[in-house]
Design a protein around this motif. Structure first.
Motif, short mmCIF file in Angstrom:
data_model
loop_
_atom_site.label_atom_id
_atom_site.label_comp_id
_atom_site.label_asym_id
_atom_site.label_seq_id
_atom_site.Cartn_x
_atom_site.Cartn_y
_atom_site.Cartn_z
N LEU A 143 9.77 34.68 15.15
CA LEU A 143 9.30 33.33 15.45
C LEU A 143 9.72 32.90 16.85
O LEU A 143 8.93 32.28 17.58
CB LEU A 143 9.81 32.34 14.40
N LEU A 144 10.94 33.22 17.25
CA LEU A 144 11.41 32.89 18.59
C LEU A 144 10.57 33.59 19.65
O LEU A 144 10.18 32.99 20.64
CB LEU A 144 12.89 33.25 18.75
N GLN A 145 10.28 34.87 19.43
CA GLN A 145 9.47 35.62 20.39
C GLN A 145 8.07 35.02 20.50
O GLN A 145 7.52 34.91 21.60
CB GLN A 145 9.41 37.09 20.00
N ALA A 146 7.49 34.63 19.38
CA ALA A 146 6.16 34.01 19.41
C ALA A 146 6.21 32.67 20.15
O ALA A 146 5.33 32.36 20.96
CB ALA A 146 5.64 33.80 17.98
N PHE A 147 7.26 31.89 19.90
CA PHE A 147 7.43 30.62 20.60
C PHE A 147 7.55 30.84 22.10
O PHE A 147 6.93 30.14 22.90
CB PHE A 147 8.68 29.90 20.07
N CYS A 148 8.35 31.84 22.48
CA CYS A 148 8.54 32.14 23.91
C CYS A 148 7.21 32.56 24.55
O CYS A 148 6.88 32.09 25.64
CB CYS A 148 9.58 33.23 24.10
N ALA A 149 6.47 33.41 23.89
CA ALA A 149 5.18 33.86 24.44
C ALA A 149 4.23 32.68 24.60
O ALA A 149 3.53 32.57 25.61
CB ALA A 149 4.57 34.92 23.53
N GLU A 150 4.23 31.78 23.64
CA GLU A 150 3.36 30.60 23.70
C GLU A 150 3.75 29.66 24.83
O GLU A 150 2.92 28.94 25.38
CB GLU A 150 3.43 29.87 22.36
#
Length: 165
Positions: free
Chosen positions: A79-86
């Motif tokens: 979830l953190l990685q997805a948030f960062c990418a977004e």
């Protein structure tokens, strides 16, 4: 011949000059400078807390794999990685939490090093502008950005093998 401890990547910095060191050395340099300048958030939960209040302040998010069988931490990392990418924060996967500890000089601590945020360098604290001045980035930070841009669209991010020291 390439050193087997790094992912071989041919890249150029934003200035058009070929990068002088492998990506693992760039990470070591960036972490060292950011530590001295107090621009790090260390640990998965502190990183999540920081990003929940300030999505614009982080430049890089370094993550090490969760221990096998720790599905809760793995879900938080995904979830953190997805948030960062977004939010246009560069995510860099590394091979070892222990090596991150050693690179930062914390080999004997029990702190969580599964995630490290590297914040943008400080610019004018009195400016109302939300834009960061990328001209203050170091050569190693620019090289790392170029590496991340090169690998941005890959389905599987390369895992960077960090140096032992």
């Amino acid at each position: 011949m390439y050193d087997e401890s790094v992912v071989p990547v041919k890249m150029e910095s934003f200035s058009g000059v070929a990068a002088k060191s492998p990506i693992s050395q760039c990470i070591k340099t960036v972490l060292g400078r950011a530590r001295v300048e107090k621009r790090l958030t260390i640990g998965l939960l502190p990183a999540i807390q920081y990003l929940s209040k300030n999505t614009n302040g982080a430049l890089f998010c370094l993550t090490a794999a969760a221990p096998p069988g720790d599905s809760a931490t793995h879900m938080q990392e995904v979830l953190l990685q997805a948030f960062c990418a977004e939010n246009d924060i560069y995510v860099i996967k590394v091979d070892s939490e222990q090596k991150l500890k050693k690179l930062l000089g914390f080999s004997e601590t029990r702190m969580d090093f599964s995630c490290i945020l590297v914040h943008y360098p400080y610019t004018d604290p009195f400016s109302d502008s939300q834009e960061f001045d990328t001209s203050v980035l170091s050569e190693a930070e620019n090289d790392l950005i170029e590496h991340c841009e090169t690998n941005w669209d890959y389905a599987q991010m390369p895992v960077i093998k960090l140096p032992e020291k």
